[in-house]
Design an enzyme around this catalytic site. Structure first.
Site, short mmCIF file in Angstrom:
data_model
loop_
_atom_site.label_atom_id
_atom_site.label_comp_id
_atom_site.label_asym_id
_atom_site.label_seq_id
_atom_site.Cartn_x
_atom_site.Cartn_y
_atom_site.Cartn_z
N ASP A 101 1.82 3.87 2.99
CA ASP A 101 0.80 4.73 2.38
C ASP A 101 1.46 5.88 1.62
OD1 ASP A 101 -1.70 5.54 1.65
OD2 ASP A 101 -2.43 5.99 3.66
N ASP A 102 1.85 6.94 2.36
CA ASP A 102 2.47 8.11 1.73
C ASP A 102 3.74 8.47 2.49
OD1 ASP A 102 0.44 8.94 -0.38
OD2 ASP A 102 -0.82 8.74 1.39
N HIS A 158 0.87 -1.19 0.00
CA HIS A 158 0.00 0.00 0.00
C HIS A 158 0.90 1.24 0.00
CE1 HIS A 158 -3.63 2.23 2.04
NE2 HIS A 158 -2.99 3.01 1.18
N HIS A 167 -9.48 1.26 -1.01
CA HIS A 167 -9.38 1.96 0.27
C HIS A 167 -10.80 2.05 0.84
CE1 HIS A 167 -5.51 3.12 -1.29
NE2 HIS A 167 -5.28 4.07 -0.40
N HIS A 213 1.56 4.81 -2.42
CA HIS A 213 1.18 5.67 -3.55
C HIS A 213 2.46 6.18 -4.21
CE1 HIS A 213 -3.08 5.64 -2.43
NE2 HIS A 213 -2.60 5.49 -1.21
N GLU A 249 -11.53 3.71 6.36
CA GLU A 249 -10.27 4.30 6.82
C GLU A 249 -10.43 5.17 8.06
OE1 GLU A 249 -8.15 6.60 3.88
OE2 GLU A 249 -6.57 7.14 5.30
ZN LIG Z 1 -3.55 4.91 0.57
#
Ligand SMILES: [Zn+2]
Length: 340
Positions: A271-272, A7, A188, A9, A191
């Site tokens: 994630d980021d 996961h 997603h 990006h 969340e």
């Molecule tokens: Zn994400």
């Protein structure tokens, strides 16, 4: 400890210094030319500002390839990364006239070079940006299916609708189409507190996903949790992002800890990474001990990250053999007297 990350990006593996350099090269105005100010946000709206800017600075094939390559090198150095799947939102680049094939191939060039140099495998996931709406999602899936690449493994669903919702059912047609073309599916859902546990159920039962991103709200509803447990579907969770965006403290009542306790196949990712100032090692190191989880749990999660990957079975078997060998060495390091 070898790790896979499922996961992630793509633009979020960009070094902040590279973001500034590419912005200058390609004439993109940023809100700040200081790395610290640029990454200083505490809400989703400000985060999305800089996240969108990170798409705008990528123009030439080399821009994409360099970011891809550096992102792997950084994760190998700090986090023993062996394999990673990346979300790419093709439509986020379309305003600048960049085609689906151009974007995916440019990224894959950099990742292939990194695989040759560092042995880190990869796959790409074409991500539907909810903000573009359900019709655009169907068009994107059709484009992915019409332009097959062996490294594009499936589709994802991220961001929020124009109304700020997850609304997975609105994307059912796109997911059905993806399934018909043999594409893997993740989404997603569940969340934040604004999302419903039912969204996780809808993703499993209606979107027929192979994996879920986040999914934390599932533990807030017994019936939803039972559906998830019965499905065996893995979850790609991102601890640091829950602290940044939802202000959930790392303690034993954290939803990720409860998901693990409930026996769900949980994996950890960033994630980021750049925007949340994290990396794949930090996710394990910062989150697990305060959640009451120990070294054995970390090993199980690391192994699960490979088991839930969408690479082919032979590649997966190679990674799992590396993982098991590394665990043997690790056990010996921790306890040289023990024999297992
Ligand atoms: Zn994400």
């Amino acid at each position: 400890m070898p790790k896979a990350e499922l996961h992630c990006h793509f633009v979020s593996v960009m070094r902040p210094e590279r973001l500034l350099q590419l912005a200058a090269k390609n004439g993109v105005a940023l809100k700040s030319d200081s790395v610290d100010t640029l990454l200083d946000f505490d809400n989703l709206v400000d985060f999305l500002d800089v996240f969108n800017a990170a798409h705008e600075v990528l123009v030439a094939p080399d821009d994409f390839a360099t970011v891809a390559y550096e992102g792997v090198r950084d994760a190998v150095e700090v986090g023993s990364l062996k394999y990673r799947e990346y979300f790419v939102n093709p439509l986020n680049f379309r305003a600048r006239g960049l085609s689906y094939g151009f974007v995916m191939d440019s990224i894959a060039d950099g990742l292939a070079q990194a695989k040759a140099d560092f042995g880190v495998g990869f796959g790409l996931i074409a991500a539907v940006n909810r903000a573009h709406g359900p019709e655009s999602a169907v068009d994107l899936v059709a484009e992915v299916a019409a332009n097959p690449r062996d490294y594009v493994l499936g589709i994802g669903l991220d961001d929020l609708t124009a109304e700020g919702e997850e609304a997975p059912l609105r994307f059912a047609e796109a997911y059905e189409l993806a399934g018909r073309h043999g594409l893997k599916r993740t989404a997603h859902v569940g969340e934040t507190m604004a999302a419903s546990p039912q969204n996780v159920v809808d993703a499993i039962q209606t979107l027929k996903v192979d994996r879920i991103d986040h999914g934390y709200r599932v533990v807030d509803d017994a019936a939803a949790l039972a559906v998830a447990q019965g499905s065996g579907i893995p979850f790609a969770c991102t601890p640091v992002s829950t602290r940044v965006l939802s202000a959930w403290p790392f303690d034993p009542s954290h939803r990720i800890a409860r998901m693990i306790a409930a026996g769900l196949p949980v994996t950890l990712s960033t994630d980021d990474a750049v925007f949340f100032r994290t990396d794949i090692a930090t996710e394990y190191r910062d989150a697990l001990p305060p959640m009451g989880l120990a070294a054995g749990d970390a090993k199980r999660l690391a192994r699960a990250s490979f088991e839930a990957a969408w690479c082919d079975d032979a590649e997966k078997a190679r990674y799992l053999a590396q993982v098991d060998a590394a665990f043997l060495a690790l056990d010996h390091l921790l306890d040289p007297e023990a024999r297992s």
